[in-house]
Design a protein around this motif. Structure first.
Motif, PDB file in Angstrom:
ATOM      1  N   TRP A 231      91.082 -39.958  85.675  1.00  0.00           N
ATOM      2  CA  TRP A 231      91.123 -41.286  85.059  1.00  0.00           C
ATOM      3  C   TRP A 231      92.541 -41.854  85.126  1.00  0.00           C
ATOM      4  N   THR A 237      94.632 -37.818  75.671  1.00  0.00           N
ATOM      5  CA  THR A 237      93.189 -37.717  75.444  1.00  0.00           C
ATOM      6  C   THR A 237      92.406 -37.969  76.722  1.00  0.00           C
ATOM      7  N   SER A 238      92.804 -39.007  77.446  1.00  0.00           N
ATOM      8  CA  SER A 238      92.105 -39.342  78.683  1.00  0.00           C
ATOM      9  C   SER A 238      92.341 -38.277  79.753  1.00  0.00           C
ATOM     10  N   ARG A 241      90.185 -35.231  80.010  1.00  0.00           N
ATOM     11  CA  ARG A 241      88.824 -35.376  80.534  1.00  0.00           C
ATOM     12  C   ARG A 241      88.718 -35.009  82.013  1.00  0.00           C
ATOM     13  N   LYS A 242      89.838 -34.966  82.718  1.00  0.00           N
ATOM     14  CA  LYS A 242      89.756 -34.741  84.162  1.00  0.00           C
ATOM     15  C   LYS A 242      89.301 -33.312  84.452  1.00  0.00           C
ATOM     16  N   TYR A 243      88.606 -33.178  85.561  1.00  0.00           N
ATOM     17  CA  TYR A 243      88.050 -31.865  85.907  1.00  0.00           C
ATOM     18  C   TYR A 243      87.804 -31.793  87.410  1.00  0.00           C
TER      19      TYR A 243
END
Length: 352
Positions: A231, A237-238, A241-243
């Protein structure tokens, strides 16, 4: 609406490098090839579509994109040049020349910028006039070779060698290019700080990159059967989320065979994405829910390129022999398939 699929007539004679649907006409498709041609198809003229025009180039064409409308296109290739094509008249217009092969070309309708990425480790940023009578070009140096470029309405993401990913603001690039007084096809070299500098979470070479249609992030794939989803928002926080995940792998005689993920494309409406691999497989993914929605039947050979139509109703799949096929003669194996998508075929979990 149920799904259906057919093969386009008169495919290219050599490996396919890219394919793109027109911004307005869902039946208009451009295909670029190593056979030095760009092909224009009417995909729904008859049962197998119709080849309406061919545009010959001096060298293999590595990328193609549409411009401001359905009658304008741009190409990049191994002759080091960037060109504009008038799809109505067939006229090819020279725009700029790099000093090595040009791997990628992408057009922004919001800023009227055409950006080309070359193995000479530069971007050319072309600012195009509304009446197409003039343009200025500036050169942005890169730290390494660009492998793939993708745009959102506000950003351009450049995936490079050494796992580097640069994100540029398109308005800043447009402002920069507007001050470049280049009227004789010379390129002004300019330094511009990227909006963000990232390092790929994956260890192996980036093969393809594609941006989310909602301008929130992107997906990238590698030669080693992996896809990463990231992202733009730099907040902690954002970024949490990455994976990344493994895909396009097969077990053959008890051995895990890994294939390159050659192509990615986001659905313009649902925000899900498709991946195409050297295993000849196309898979549909929900990047938010982190799951595979479906996997289509295996295609005859390696998937080279993917594209959704702007209305999201069609998926174009180009197949060509890759290094994983062990074949040098692509005759009879280069094909383009058009899939008419079912109503919920590419909807993610949140959209159902």
């Amino acid at each position: 609406m149920s799904s259906s699929q057919f093969e386009l007539t008169d495919p290219p004679r050599d490996a396919i490098s890219a394919l793109k649907f027109a911004p307005n006409d869902a039946n208009k498709l451009l295909v670029s090839s190593w056979d030095r041609n760009v092909y224009l198809y009417d995909t729904h003229d008859g049962e197998s579509g119709r080849l309406t025009r061919t545009f010959e180039h001096p060298a293999p064409v590595l990328d193609v994109c549409f411009g401001q409308d359905d009658n304008e296109a741009f190409t990049a290739g191994l002759d080091w040049n960037v060109r504009r094509i008038n799809l109505e008249t067939g006229e090819l217009e020279f725009l700029s020349s790099h000093t090595a092969g040009v791997k990628s070309v992408a057009y922004s309708s919001t800023t009227k910028l055409l950006i080309s990425g070359s193995w000479d480790c530069t971007l050319h940023v072309h600012s195009l006039s509304d009446d197409r009578s003039a343009h200025t070009t500036c050169t942005v140096p890169l730290p390494s070779k660009p492998f793939s470029i993708s745009m959102t309405p506000t950003k351009v993401v450049v995936a490079m060698a050494n796992r580097a990913v640069y994100i540029y603001d398109l308005k800043s690039l447009a402002l920069l290019c507007s001050h470049a007084n280049s009227t004789d096809n010379t390129q002004n070299i300019v330094e511009i700080e990227p909006l963000q500098r990232r390092e790929s979470a994956m260890k192996f070479m980036t093969r393809a990159i594609a941006c989310m249609p909602n301008d929130s992030g992107w997906a990238a794939s590698t030669i080693e059967g992996r896809i990463a989803v990231e992202w733009f928002d730099p907040s902690e926080t954002s970024q949490a989320r990455k994976y990344a995940f493994k895909c396009h792998r097969q077990t053959v005689d008890g051995v895990d065979v890994v294939y390159p993920v050659n192509a990615l494309a986001f659905h313009p409406i649902h925000g899900t994405f498709v991946s195409g691999g050297g295993d000849g497989v196309v898979a549909v993914w929900d990047g938010v829910a982190k799951r595979r929605i479906r996997q289509y039947q295996r295609f005859p050979t390696s998937v080279a390129a993917l594209a959704f139509s702007a209305n999201g109703k069609y998926l174009a799949v180009a197949v060509s022999p890759g290094f994983e096929d062990g074949k040098e003669d692509p005759e009879g194996v280069v094909k383009v398939f058009i899939r008419e998508l079912g109503e919920s075929e590419t909807k993610g979990k949140a959209s159902k």
